[in-house]
Design an enzyme around this catalytic site. Structure first.
Site, short mmCIF file in Angstrom:
data_model
loop_
_atom_site.label_atom_id
_atom_site.label_comp_id
_atom_site.label_asym_id
_atom_site.label_seq_id
_atom_site.Cartn_x
_atom_site.Cartn_y
_atom_site.Cartn_z
N CYS A 77 -12.60 2.62 -29.05
CA CYS A 77 -13.86 3.33 -29.28
C CYS A 77 -14.61 3.61 -27.99
O CYS A 77 -15.69 3.06 -27.74
CB CYS A 77 -14.73 2.51 -30.23
SG CYS A 77 -13.84 2.17 -31.74
N ARG A 80 -5.44 2.62 -16.01
CA ARG A 80 -5.51 3.43 -14.77
C ARG A 80 -6.16 4.80 -14.97
O ARG A 80 -6.99 5.19 -14.16
CB ARG A 80 -4.12 3.58 -14.13
CG ARG A 80 -3.47 2.24 -13.75
CD ARG A 80 -2.28 2.39 -12.81
NE ARG A 80 -2.72 2.72 -11.47
CZ ARG A 80 -2.68 3.92 -10.94
NH1 ARG A 80 -2.17 4.91 -11.64
NH2 ARG A 80 -3.13 4.13 -9.74
N GLY A 122 0.76 -1.24 0.00
CA GLY A 122 0.00 0.00 0.00
C GLY A 122 0.78 1.29 0.00
O GLY A 122 0.20 2.36 -0.19
N1 LLP Z 1 -1.29 -6.90 -0.35
C1 LLP Z 1 -2.61 -6.97 -0.58
C2 LLP Z 1 -3.41 -7.88 0.27
C3 LLP Z 1 -3.21 -6.21 -1.59
O1 LLP Z 1 -4.52 -6.29 -1.78
C4 LLP Z 1 -2.40 -5.34 -2.38
C5 LLP Z 1 -3.00 -4.53 -3.45
C6 LLP Z 1 -1.02 -5.30 -2.11
C7 LLP Z 1 -0.50 -6.08 -1.09
C8 LLP Z 1 -0.07 -4.44 -2.90
O2 LLP Z 1 -0.36 -3.10 -2.73
P1 LLP Z 1 0.61 -1.97 -3.32
O3 LLP Z 1 1.89 -1.97 -2.51
O4 LLP Z 1 0.88 -2.26 -4.75
O5 LLP Z 1 -0.17 -0.72 -3.14
N2 LLP Z 1 -5.09 -1.52 -9.49
C9 LLP Z 1 -4.91 -0.48 -8.50
C10 LLP Z 1 -4.24 -1.03 -7.24
C11 LLP Z 1 -4.97 -2.18 -6.60
C12 LLP Z 1 -4.27 -2.71 -5.39
C13 LLP Z 1 -4.90 -3.94 -4.87
N3 LLP Z 1 -4.24 -4.56 -3.77
C14 LLP Z 1 -4.14 0.67 -9.11
O6 LLP Z 1 -3.79 0.60 -10.29
O7 LLP Z 1 -3.90 1.67 -8.43
#
Ligand code: LLP
Length: 442
Positions: free
Chosen positions: A372, A340, A264
């Site tokens: 499109c 995104r 996150g």
């Molecule tokens: N751990 C869990 C349980 C998660 O659900 C996620 C991301 C992560 C780790 C990794 O999080 P990060 O460090 O990458 O923030 N598609 C969206 C992001 C969705 C994230 C979902 N879960 C975007 O493009 O911003």
């Protein structure tokens, strides 16, 4: 004007950061400033491999991972890179070589890790709110480190699967700490209104149930409060609540060894940060402070913060057009390559790859793809140097949640991906062919 283009105009050296750098290139018609990935000019990659093309810097990936390792070096920890951010086998292999474990959320991701780095299976955490029996069995047979269980029903299902296979599973419950974090509503997860985890208040009872199951070994607690969070305070808040839970569980006699912090940590999509080590250091302090003295092994699941700035989407200008004074630059990448902006209204910096013409001639344009849909845009009302057909643009910070979210919408073959390390270039996913689009169909 976007700050990065302004920086570029004033002093290209300020743009420099690991992975992507503007450098002078002596081309046939004089010296140009060209965006490089490591030591390779992006126009050379476009010429050789075509566009749209995802380009990743192995140097940037290694450096960002190292910043994490350094920040957490004083505590027992394992970085379980979140495969969903970028699941290319070569990326996984690169991370495994640097010592990573992995966070997976499906059998597909599990198998990717096993294909890329089978030796890391004992460092896999399995997260996700809807694991099927098939997926649970696959992970049990593989011998992963720990299951992050998200509901009472899933706990029962996991217990059943372990009994059938007579295999013990280490278990953590993913608890929902009810912490608000400032991010896009689609990627916030830490409040009780979200589908993720179990309320922290009901966790103790559930742990007691888990401890009854013959083949379940309670071993940890886990949390993930959302994604693209740039303020470290909510992480600290969540960890304070988790530390209390660890103490309460230990009082109950549960052997809690692991605390999984989730992922996150956000990145700055507006301007490159050159203080990443300091930023991760702050994050590490926020996360580890509340755990001090508990003798915990931390599991970290970063995705975006490792891969995001390590990749760009390289695209060529197909056409320019004007509708009643509104200017469009139509490029050969589209929302199927990078969703995104359409999905989250996400901002991605876009830069001209070759800086030759008089950079004072800027224009305000929408950068759009050929799909499109009006939602098929990468930037709206963005000031960019005047582009011509065939010119290259780099859409920055697309190493995470770029290719993995791509699709074949409008029957567009997926882009190729290349990994650059110093002077060497490796195609890590070939461009899809039109035939690939329907090969699985009857
Ligand atoms: N751990 C869990 C349980 C998660 O659900 C996620 C991301 C992560 C780790 C990794 O999080 P990060 O460090 O990458 O923030 N598609 C969206 C992001 C969705 C994230 C979902 N879960 C975007 O493009 O911003």
């Amino acid at each position: 004007m976007s700050r990065r283009n302004q920086v570029l105009r004033n002093s290209h050296s300020e743009f420099e950061r690991p992975g992507f750098v503007f450098r002078k290139e002596i081309a046939s018609r004089g010296a140009n400033l060209m965006l490089h990935c490591d030591d390779v000019p992006l126009p050379a990659l476009a010429k050789r491999y075509g566009t749209p093309l995802y380009v990743y810097s192995a140097t940037a990936v290694r450096q960002r991972l190292k910043a994490f390792e350094d920040a957490f070096r004083d505590v027992a920890h394992t970085i379980c890179y979140s495969v969903k951010a970028n699941s290319n086998l070569s990326i996984l292999r690169l991370l495994a070589k640097s010592g990573c474990g992995f966070d997976v959320v499906s059998e597909g991701e599990l198998e990717r890790v096993r294909a890329a780095a089978p030796q890391t299976v004992s460092k896999i955490v399995f997260s996700g709110v809807g694991k099927s029996s098939g997926e649970i069995n696959a992970a049990l047979k593989a011998g992963i480190l720990i299951f992050n269980v998200e509901s009472e029903s899933e706990l029962s299902r996991l217990a059943e699967c372990t009994e059938k296979l007579r295999k013990t599973a280490r278990v953590a419950l993913r608890v929902n700490p009810d912490v608000a974090a400032d991010t896009h509503p689609y990627i916030a997860t830490g409040l009780h209104k979200h589908k993720f985890g179990v309320p922290i208040a009901s966790a103790l009872a559930l742990y007691a149930r888990a401890a009854q199951a013959k083949y379940l070994k309670v071993a940890g607690v886990s949390v993930h409060i959302g994604s693209q969070i740039t303020d470290v305070a909510p992480f600290e808040e969540a960890m304070i609540r988790l530390a209390d839970l660890v103490r309460a569980l230990r009082t109950q006699g549960q052997a809690i060894e692991y605390v999984d912090v989730g992922g996150g940590l956000g990145i700055d999509y507006r301007q490159a940060r050159n203080d990443f080590a300091e930023y991760v250091g702050n994050y590490a302090r926020a996360v580890t402070g509340p755990m001090r003295g508990l003798g915990i092994h931390l599991l970290l699941e970063p995705g975006r913060s490792i891969l995001g700035p390590a990749g760009v989407l390289l695209t060529a200008v197909l056409y320019k057009k004007q509708n009643d004074g509104k200017r469009f630059v139509i490029v050969d990448a589209a929302m199927n390559d990078l969703i995104r902006p359409a999905l989250y209204h996400a901002y991605h910096e876009i830069v001209a790859v070759v800086q030759t013409r008089n950079l004072s001639s800027q224009e305000t344009v929408d950068v759009v793809g050929p799909v499109c849909e009006s939602g098929d845009f990468f930037a709206r009302d963005r000031e960019l140097p005047e582009m011509e057909e065939g010119d290259l643009l780099a859409i920055l910070d697309t190493g995470a949640y770029g290719m993995v979210l791509s699709s074949n919408y409008n029957s567009r073959p997926r882009a190729a991906e290349v990994l650059v390390s110093g002077k060497s270039v490796k195609v890590i996913r070939r461009r899809e062919k039109v035939r690939d689009l329907y090969v699985a169909e009857l």
